[in-house]
Design an enzyme around this catalytic site. Sequence first.
Site, PDB file in Angstrom:
ATOM      1  N   HIS A  41       0.823  -1.209   0.000  1.00 19.25           N
ATOM      2  CA  HIS A  41       0.000   0.000   0.000  1.00 19.25           C
ATOM      3  C   HIS A  41       0.861   1.265   0.000  1.00 19.25           C
ATOM      4  O   HIS A  41       0.526   2.255  -0.650  1.00 19.25           O
ATOM      5  CB  HIS A  41      -0.914  -0.021   1.228  1.00 19.25           C
ATOM      6  CG  HIS A  41      -1.902   1.095   1.282  1.00 19.25           C
ATOM      7  ND1 HIS A  41      -2.983   1.172   0.441  1.00 19.25           N
ATOM      8  CD2 HIS A  41      -1.978   2.189   2.081  1.00 19.25           C
ATOM      9  CE1 HIS A  41      -3.684   2.252   0.718  1.00 19.25           C
ATOM     10  NE2 HIS A  41      -3.094   2.899   1.707  1.00 19.25           N
ATOM     11  N   HIS A  87      -9.961   3.063  -1.449  1.00 22.89           N
ATOM     12  CA  HIS A  87     -10.226   2.648  -0.072  1.00 22.89           C
ATOM     13  C   HIS A  87     -11.062   1.377  -0.141  1.00 22.89           C
ATOM     14  O   HIS A  87     -12.169   1.292   0.398  1.00 22.89           O
ATOM     15  CB  HIS A  87     -10.931   3.755   0.715  1.00 22.89           C
ATOM     16  CG  HIS A  87     -10.282   4.016   2.037  1.00 22.89           C
ATOM     17  ND1 HIS A  87     -10.977   4.226   3.197  1.00 22.89           N
ATOM     18  CD2 HIS A  87      -8.969   4.084   2.389  1.00 22.89           C
ATOM     19  CE1 HIS A  87     -10.131   4.425   4.199  1.00 22.89           C
ATOM     20  NE2 HIS A  87      -8.906   4.347   3.732  1.00 22.89           N
TER      21      HIS A  87
END
Length: 742
Positions: A41, A87
């Site tokens: 990430h 997200h």
Amino acid sequence: MEEVYKLYGLTKEEYESIVKRLGREPNHVELGILGALWSEHCSYKSSKRLLKLFPTQGEHVIQGPGENAGVVKLDDKVWLAFKIESHNHPSFIEPFHGAATGVGGIIRDVLSMGARPIALMDSLRFGLPLDSKTKHIVKGVVKGISHYGNSVGIPTVGGETFFEECYKTNPLVNAFCLGIIPAGRMFRARATKPGQLLFLIGSSTGRDGIHGAVMASGEFSEDTESKRPNVQVGDPYFEKKLIEALMRIIEEDLVVGIQDLGAAGLAGASSELANKSKMGVVLYLERVPLREEGMNPYEILLSESQERMLLVVERDKVQRLKELAKDFHLEGEVVGEMTDDGMFRAYFHGELVAELPVSLITEEAPVYERPSREPDYIKQVRSFKEEELEQKDIKDSLLKLLSSPNVCSKEWVYSQYDYQVGTNTVLVPGGDAAILRIKWVVSPEIKSEKLVALSCEGNGRMVFLNPYEGGKYVVAEALRNLACVGAQPLAITDCLNFGNPERPEVMWQLEMAIRGMADACKFFGVPVVSGNVSLYNETVEEKEIRNIYPTPILVAVGAIEGKRFVTHKFEEEGSLVFLIGDLKRSWGLGGSEYLKVVHGIVAGDVPAVDLKKEKLLHETLIKLIKEEIILSAHDVSTGGLMIALLECLFGTGLGLELNLYTEEALDRFFFSESPTRVVVSVEKDKEELLKNYVESVGLDWLYLGKVKGEPELIVKLYEEPILKENVEDLEKLWRDSLANML
């Protein structure tokens, strides 16, 4: 430390390289920092080498990739900052808060460039809408986006929503934000000299979001309940106060650099800032304002609590900053300072709890060249023989398509968003692109004579069938949508949503899709100035492994000169309707919604975009709109030509009579999703002007029919009627289908 590194998302090899680099074993806090910042990430360790293929420079580019958002020049007075981020994992675990904090996070990315956020968009992917779990996720995500965006007072002006089985347990929630900056007043995440202080402003720090970056970099299993504490909780009203406070701070020239707190919290923000500044940093964790008692150094450093920003400031500005924080009812405290030794140090009540080289945290994260191979399914889907399809009734096929969740109106979604707050929205959701006027709310003299257009596109099914051609296809469509309203492209931001890169088949999809996108961007001369990569969108349930379709999402940002634009809707009874573009190639049904909905098949190859003709079409549309030759323009995409024509009719009260002369099979003619085709309408006295200009540039035109005053759809083939329908009945089916499913 027997396999304790796994708790931090590290591999054995990564842990051993850390020990070797430090000459010792890292402690618990240091492992937390490295696990978060070395996660997929944060570090992009599987994709970093491929991202270098994208063009990032251009005549309008002020700031390309590497900062919190990209920045381009609109004109001599106004710059635009923008970015899209994902997200995804949080939105499956906790749909409302996951989606809401995705919006909050992307707002702060743009805010950290010194920009006032003025518009949001979102791109959503879910499982099939009749599934009960999917319904829960859809409702939660849409409610979360609307709650945050509406409350913070930033309009959600566009986006897209698709439903496919592969997103059932890995929904995609990609949020985009656009902000405006007075030309020359951009900020970066930089300090300029050692001794400058780090001022933390915004909300207090809690335990929400800890391990968030690591969680977002892993695959899912059936047990997601245990990950619920990893999802942050946002407060849009606090974010609004933070925006206004930071605008005041910038107006008063109190800040040197700005960094938002996102993934990996204070540890991530401070180490990235130190790395970009080529300095070190020291933090004093006991000074961080806390909302929960008993928080330890690990929790304080890695909390992903929302609505927090880290400011680089001079000592003599601290008192004024504290006054402004108090005025806006925000927490504000000096939590660290910049050093000249390249080290990251964190103290807690005088005890050194972490000491790492900044470069180890950031630049020395591993970069992998993972194995890739073409998946077995590719040969299977391309062996599909379209000529063997059973011919279906055109009317029945049309009704099935209009009620398909991927074709029908998404008004149920966007009507929950306030898309006109701020009074800058010129063209509302539902068309090819959103259009905004630009005005600076603090300094009225800062405004632009140009309009800004935004288009959001992604087609996972096409990229699944042929990642390289699918990558080109998505870029072409995003830019075509800008051209349909008369906008010249400035730049692109992208969010690359893929499955598990440790599977060679997924890595091949990622590599080929990026190559296709990069080749298209280079040809069109449109740079990629910011973006995000979201990998490990995979679920393992018992023996089943489910990866999402490879789904790159693009937002293209463009400018309209002279404020002249058109919409997709037909305007006048008696106007003539043409199809223009690349029309002489034999179009197939590969990847089309028709093939999926009517025949239950996802197969075929992706229609290859002729980039030269596609670019010609964009230039032609912009000229036709600027010179007021055409009344409307709408690109042919999901659902094909017939759906595009009906979308031009819906909401107008008008009808259409089509007079067709074609030897092509009608299902292919009406429902192919081949690129480089746009439906335009024109007044009768400008018909020859249109045809001559289209021919002169080397494109094709096809006369389709005439707009009628009565809401009827009449289709004739060689003068023989083959379809006659009431447009209002078709529109009701199209408008109500999604709401009825949910």
